[in-house]
Design a protein around this motif. Structure first.
Motif, mmCIF file in Angstrom:
data_model
loop_
_atom_site.group_PDB
_atom_site.id
_atom_site.type_symbol
_atom_site.label_atom_id
_atom_site.label_comp_id
_atom_site.label_asym_id
_atom_site.label_seq_id
_atom_site.Cartn_x
_atom_site.Cartn_y
_atom_site.Cartn_z
ATOM 1 N N LEU A 160 -4.764 -3.573 -4.660
ATOM 2 C CA LEU A 160 -3.459 -2.989 -4.330
ATOM 3 C C LEU A 160 -2.358 -4.029 -4.468
ATOM 4 C CD1 LEU A 160 -1.784 -0.545 -3.310
ATOM 5 C CD2 LEU A 160 -2.005 -1.514 -1.020
ATOM 6 N N PHE A 161 -1.352 -3.656 -5.244
ATOM 7 C CA PHE A 161 -0.094 -4.394 -5.359
ATOM 8 C C PHE A 161 0.958 -3.491 -4.696
ATOM 9 C CE2 PHE A 161 3.751 -4.967 -8.137
ATOM 10 C CZ PHE A 161 4.084 -6.237 -7.704
ATOM 11 N N PRO A 162 1.352 -3.788 -3.448
ATOM 12 C CA PRO A 162 2.176 -2.817 -2.716
ATOM 13 C C PRO A 162 3.650 -2.824 -3.080
ATOM 14 C CG PRO A 162 1.673 -4.684 -1.312
ATOM 15 C CD PRO A 162 0.944 -4.919 -2.610
ATOM 16 N N GLY A 163 4.079 -3.757 -3.965
ATOM 17 C CA GLY A 163 5.514 -3.900 -4.214
ATOM 18 C C GLY A 163 6.202 -4.492 -3.000
ATOM 19 N N ASP A 164 7.511 -4.336 -2.919
ATOM 20 C CA ASP A 164 8.255 -4.772 -1.735
ATOM 21 C C ASP A 164 8.189 -3.673 -0.688
ATOM 22 O OD1 ASP A 164 8.947 -7.112 -2.916
ATOM 23 O OD2 ASP A 164 11.110 -6.778 -2.876
ATOM 24 N N THR A 165 8.046 -4.067 0.578
ATOM 25 C CA THR A 165 7.935 -3.044 1.606
ATOM 26 C C THR A 165 8.187 -3.618 2.988
ATOM 27 O OG1 THR A 165 6.512 -1.292 2.482
ATOM 28 C CG2 THR A 165 5.439 -3.379 1.909
ATOM 29 N N GLY A 166 8.784 -2.798 3.849
ATOM 30 C CA GLY A 166 8.733 -3.046 5.276
ATOM 31 C C GLY A 166 7.435 -2.462 5.818
ATOM 32 N N TYR A 167 7.161 -2.747 7.090
ATOM 33 C CA TYR A 167 5.933 -2.212 7.674
ATOM 34 C C TYR A 167 6.135 -0.731 8.008
ATOM 35 C CZ TYR A 167 1.927 -1.191 10.450
ATOM 36 O OH TYR A 167 0.786 -0.593 10.904
ATOM 37 N N SER A 168 5.138 0.079 7.661
ATOM 38 C CA SER A 168 5.183 1.512 7.952
ATOM 39 C C SER A 168 3.752 2.025 8.021
ATOM 40 C CB SER A 168 5.949 2.263 6.866
ATOM 41 O OG SER A 168 5.181 2.310 5.671
ATOM 42 N N ASN A 169 3.627 3.306 8.335
ATOM 43 C CA ASN A 169 2.302 3.936 8.366
ATOM 44 C C ASN A 169 1.762 4.241 6.978
ATOM 45 O OD1 ASN A 169 1.747 4.001 11.154
ATOM 46 N ND2 ASN A 169 3.136 5.738 11.424
ATOM 47 N N ASP A 170 2.557 3.935 5.937
ATOM 48 C CA ASP A 170 2.100 4.222 4.570
ATOM 49 C C ASP A 170 0.749 3.588 4.285
ATOM 50 O OD1 ASP A 170 4.322 5.741 3.747
ATOM 51 O OD2 ASP A 170 5.466 3.941 3.259
ATOM 52 N N PHE A 171 0.493 2.420 4.872
ATOM 53 C CA PHE A 171 -0.714 1.677 4.501
ATOM 54 C C PHE A 171 -1.960 2.274 5.146
ATOM 55 C CE2 PHE A 171 3.023 -0.764 3.740
ATOM 56 C CZ PHE A 171 2.852 -1.004 2.396
ATOM 57 N N LYS A 172 -1.818 2.840 6.328
ATOM 58 C CA LYS A 172 -2.934 3.598 6.900
ATOM 59 C C LYS A 172 -3.234 4.823 6.043
ATOM 60 C CE LYS A 172 -2.003 2.091 11.636
ATOM 61 N NZ LYS A 172 -1.385 2.438 12.929
ATOM 62 N N THR A 173 -2.167 5.449 5.524
ATOM 63 C CA THR A 173 -2.346 6.629 4.670
ATOM 64 C C THR A 173 -3.009 6.248 3.348
ATOM 65 O OG1 THR A 173 -0.360 7.573 5.660
ATOM 66 C CG2 THR A 173 -1.158 8.609 3.647
ATOM 67 N N ILE A 174 -2.599 5.116 2.769
ATOM 68 C CA ILE A 174 -3.224 4.646 1.524
ATOM 69 C C ILE A 174 -4.721 4.420 1.751
ATOM 70 C CG2 ILE A 174 -3.344 2.708 -0.099
ATOM 71 C CD1 ILE A 174 -0.251 2.449 0.311
ATOM 72 N N ARG A 175 -5.048 3.797 2.867
ATOM 73 C CA ARG A 175 -6.470 3.569 3.196
ATOM 74 C C ARG A 175 -7.215 4.901 3.298
ATOM 75 N NH1 ARG A 175 -10.789 4.359 4.027
ATOM 76 N NH2 ARG A 175 -12.315 3.414 5.429
ATOM 77 N N GLN A 176 -6.586 5.899 3.942
ATOM 78 C CA GLN A 176 -7.239 7.194 4.123
ATOM 79 C C GLN A 176 -7.422 7.922 2.792
ATOM 80 O OE1 GLN A 176 -4.523 8.997 6.857
ATOM 81 N NE2 GLN A 176 -5.278 7.850 8.633
ATOM 82 N N ARG A 177 -6.415 7.843 1.926
ATOM 83 C CA ARG A 177 -6.429 8.653 0.703
ATOM 84 C C ARG A 177 -7.170 7.991 -0.451
ATOM 85 N NH1 ARG A 177 -1.011 12.234 -0.010
ATOM 86 N NH2 ARG A 177 -2.064 12.586 -2.004
ATOM 87 N N ILE A 178 -7.130 6.661 -0.518
ATOM 88 C CA ILE A 178 -7.712 5.963 -1.668
ATOM 89 C C ILE A 178 -8.994 5.219 -1.296
ATOM 90 C CG2 ILE A 178 -7.275 4.124 -3.363
ATOM 91 C CD1 ILE A 178 -4.361 5.028 -3.402
ATOM 92 N N GLY A 179 -9.050 4.739 -0.065
ATOM 93 C CA GLY A 179 -10.223 3.991 0.376
ATOM 94 C C GLY A 179 -9.855 2.565 0.741
ATOM 95 N N PRO A 180 -10.782 1.804 1.312
ATOM 96 C CA PRO A 180 -10.500 0.421 1.667
ATOM 97 C C PRO A 180 -10.208 -0.406 0.421
ATOM 98 C CG PRO A 180 -12.849 0.884 1.908
ATOM 99 C CD PRO A 180 -12.174 2.189 1.634
ATOM 100 N N ILE A 181 -9.369 -1.420 0.593
ATOM 101 C CA ILE A 181 -8.912 -2.252 -0.521
ATOM 102 C C ILE A 181 -9.773 -3.518 -0.593
ATOM 103 C CG2 ILE A 181 -6.960 -3.548 -1.441
ATOM 104 C CD1 ILE A 181 -6.656 -0.452 -1.532
ATOM 105 N N ASP A 182 -10.253 -3.818 -1.783
ATOM 106 C CA ASP A 182 -11.058 -5.031 -1.960
ATOM 107 C C ASP A 182 -10.193 -6.269 -2.133
ATOM 108 O OD1 ASP A 182 -13.992 -4.096 -2.228
ATOM 109 O OD2 ASP A 182 -12.858 -2.677 -3.448
ATOM 110 N N PHE A 183 -9.050 -6.126 -2.825
ATOM 111 C CA PHE A 183 -8.183 -7.287 -3.051
ATOM 112 C C PHE A 183 -6.731 -6.821 -2.985
ATOM 113 C CE2 PHE A 183 -6.037 -10.739 -5.223
ATOM 114 C CZ PHE A 183 -6.698 -11.849 -4.711
ATOM 115 N N LEU A 184 -5.938 -7.546 -2.207
ATOM 116 C CA LEU A 184 -4.563 -7.147 -1.893
ATOM 117 C C LEU A 184 -3.598 -8.257 -2.273
ATOM 118 C CD1 LEU A 184 -2.433 -5.398 -0.313
ATOM 119 C CD2 LEU A 184 -3.237 -6.564 1.764
ATOM 120 N N ALA A 185 -2.554 -7.903 -3.043
ATOM 121 C CA ALA A 185 -1.441 -8.822 -3.275
ATOM 122 C C ALA A 185 -0.471 -8.635 -2.115
ATOM 123 C CB ALA A 185 -0.765 -8.511 -4.605
#
Length: 269
Positions: A160-185
Motif C-alpha cells: 500500500l502506497f497511501p499517498g498524502d493523508t491525515g489520520y482517518s478510519n479509511d485505513f481500517k476500511t482498507i484493511r477490511q475490504r482488501i486485507g492485511p498489508i504486507d508492505f506499507l509506504a
C-alpha cells in the motif's frame, strides 16, 4: 522472486514486483513547484534523473500537488522514450492530455484494475485534498494505491502506497475490504505546525496507528528528508517515529528508514 523497493526521496518509490517496474509519484526535480524549478527546494540531490530510470511499466500518481505530480520529472520520463501506463485519480487525465501523454487511466476510490497477469491495483481513499493553481482546488480526486500480487499456490501479497493523508478510519476500511498489508509506504514527515497540518498529514504517532489499523507487517518511511515543506527539522521525523514505535512496544525495524537511492528486497515470509 521477492519484490524489490527503491526509495528515490520524498514519496518517490520504484517497486519491482511480478516482472513489472512500478513508479510512484516520481518527483526528481530540483524543487517541488512549477516546472520543477520553483517552490520548496530539494535539500538532498535526487539519486538519479528520469533518463536513468529502468524501463517503467506503470506510473501511479496519488494526487495533484507539486511534490507528487512533478511536471519536470514526467517530461523527462517521456523525453527519455518511456511510454508507461499512467494511473491517476479522477479529474487528472486532462493534465496529461494537455501534454500529449497517452495511456492514462483515471481511477475512483475503490476501483480495481489489472496490472499484467499477476497484479491488480486498487485506488484507496485518503483524507487529503488537491490543488495546483488558485483555480483548481479539489478539481481532481486524491488517494492511494494498493497493489495486490496474486501468487500461484501462495497467499496474495499486498503493498500500500497511501499517498498524502491525515489520520482517518479509511485505513481500517482498507484493511477490511482488501486485507492485511504486507508492505506499507508510510508517510512520517511534513506534520508541523500540528494544528494546521493534522487534517492532511499524519505525524509519526498517527502513522504508527495507521500502520496498526492496516495490520501492516513491514513499512518504509516516506514523505520526509527531501524537501523543506513544513516546520519540523529534517531529523525530527525519525526521532518522533522512534518514540512512537517505542510507546506502542513495536520494534524500530518495523519501519525501514532507507537512504536516498537505497534498494532493498522485501522478505516474503
Amino acid at each position: 522472486t521477492a519484490p524489490v523497493v527503491t526509495w528515490l526521496g520524498h514519496v518517490s518509490i520504484l517497486l519491482q514486483v511480478a516482472g513489472l517496474n512500478i513508479l510512484m509519484d516520481p518527483t526528481l526535480a530540483r524543487a517541488a513547484g512549477p516546472y520543477g524549478r520553483f517552490g520548496a527546494p530539494r535539500r538532498v540531490p535526487a539519486p538519479l534523473q528520469p533518463a536513468e530510470l529502468p524501463p517503467i511499466d506503470v506510473v501511479l500518481i496519488s494526487h495533484n500537488h507539486y511534490d507528487h505530480l512533478c511536471d519536470g520529472t514526467i517530461r523527462g520520463l517521456i523525453a527519455a522514450g518511456q511510454r508507461p501506463k499512467f494511473f491517476v485519480p479522477v479529474g487528472l487525465r486532462a493534465w496529461f492530455d494537455q501534454r500529449g501523454i497517452e495511456h492514462v487511466t483515471e481511477m475512483n476510490w475503490w476501483d480495481t484494475l489489472p496490472l499484467g497477469d499477476a497484479l491488480r491495483v486498487h485506488f484507496t481513499p485518503a483524507q487529503h485534498w488537491s490543488r495546483r493553481t488558485p483555480w483548481d482546488t479539489n478539481a481532481s480526486l486524491w488517494g492511494g494505491y494498493a497493489i495486490e500480487w496474486l501468487r500461484p499456490e501462495a497467499p496474495a501479497w499486498r503493498f500500500l502506497f497511501p499517498g498524502d493523508t491525515g489520520y482517518s478510519n479509511d485505513f481500517k476500511t482498507i484493511r477490511q475490504r482488501i486485507g492485511p498489508i504486507d508492505f506499507l509506504a508510510l508517510p512520517i514527515g511534513a506534520y508541523l505546525p500540528r494544528d494546521f497540518m493534522k487534517p492532511m498529514h499524519v505525524n509519526p504517532i498517527d502513522a504508527v496507528q495507521l500502520m496498526q489499523d492496516l495490520e501492516a507487517r513491514q513499512a518504509m518511511g516516506v514523505h520526509w528528508g527531501t524537501f523543506m515543506l513544513t516546520q519540523e527539522t529534517f531529523d525530527q521525523p525519525p526521532r518522533d517515529l522512534a518514540a512512537a514505535l517505542e510507546a506502542r512496544g513495536l520494534p524500530q525495524e518495523r519501519v525501514w528508514l532507507m537512504k536516498h537511492g537505497e534498494t532493498r528486497a522485501i522478505p516474503l515470509d
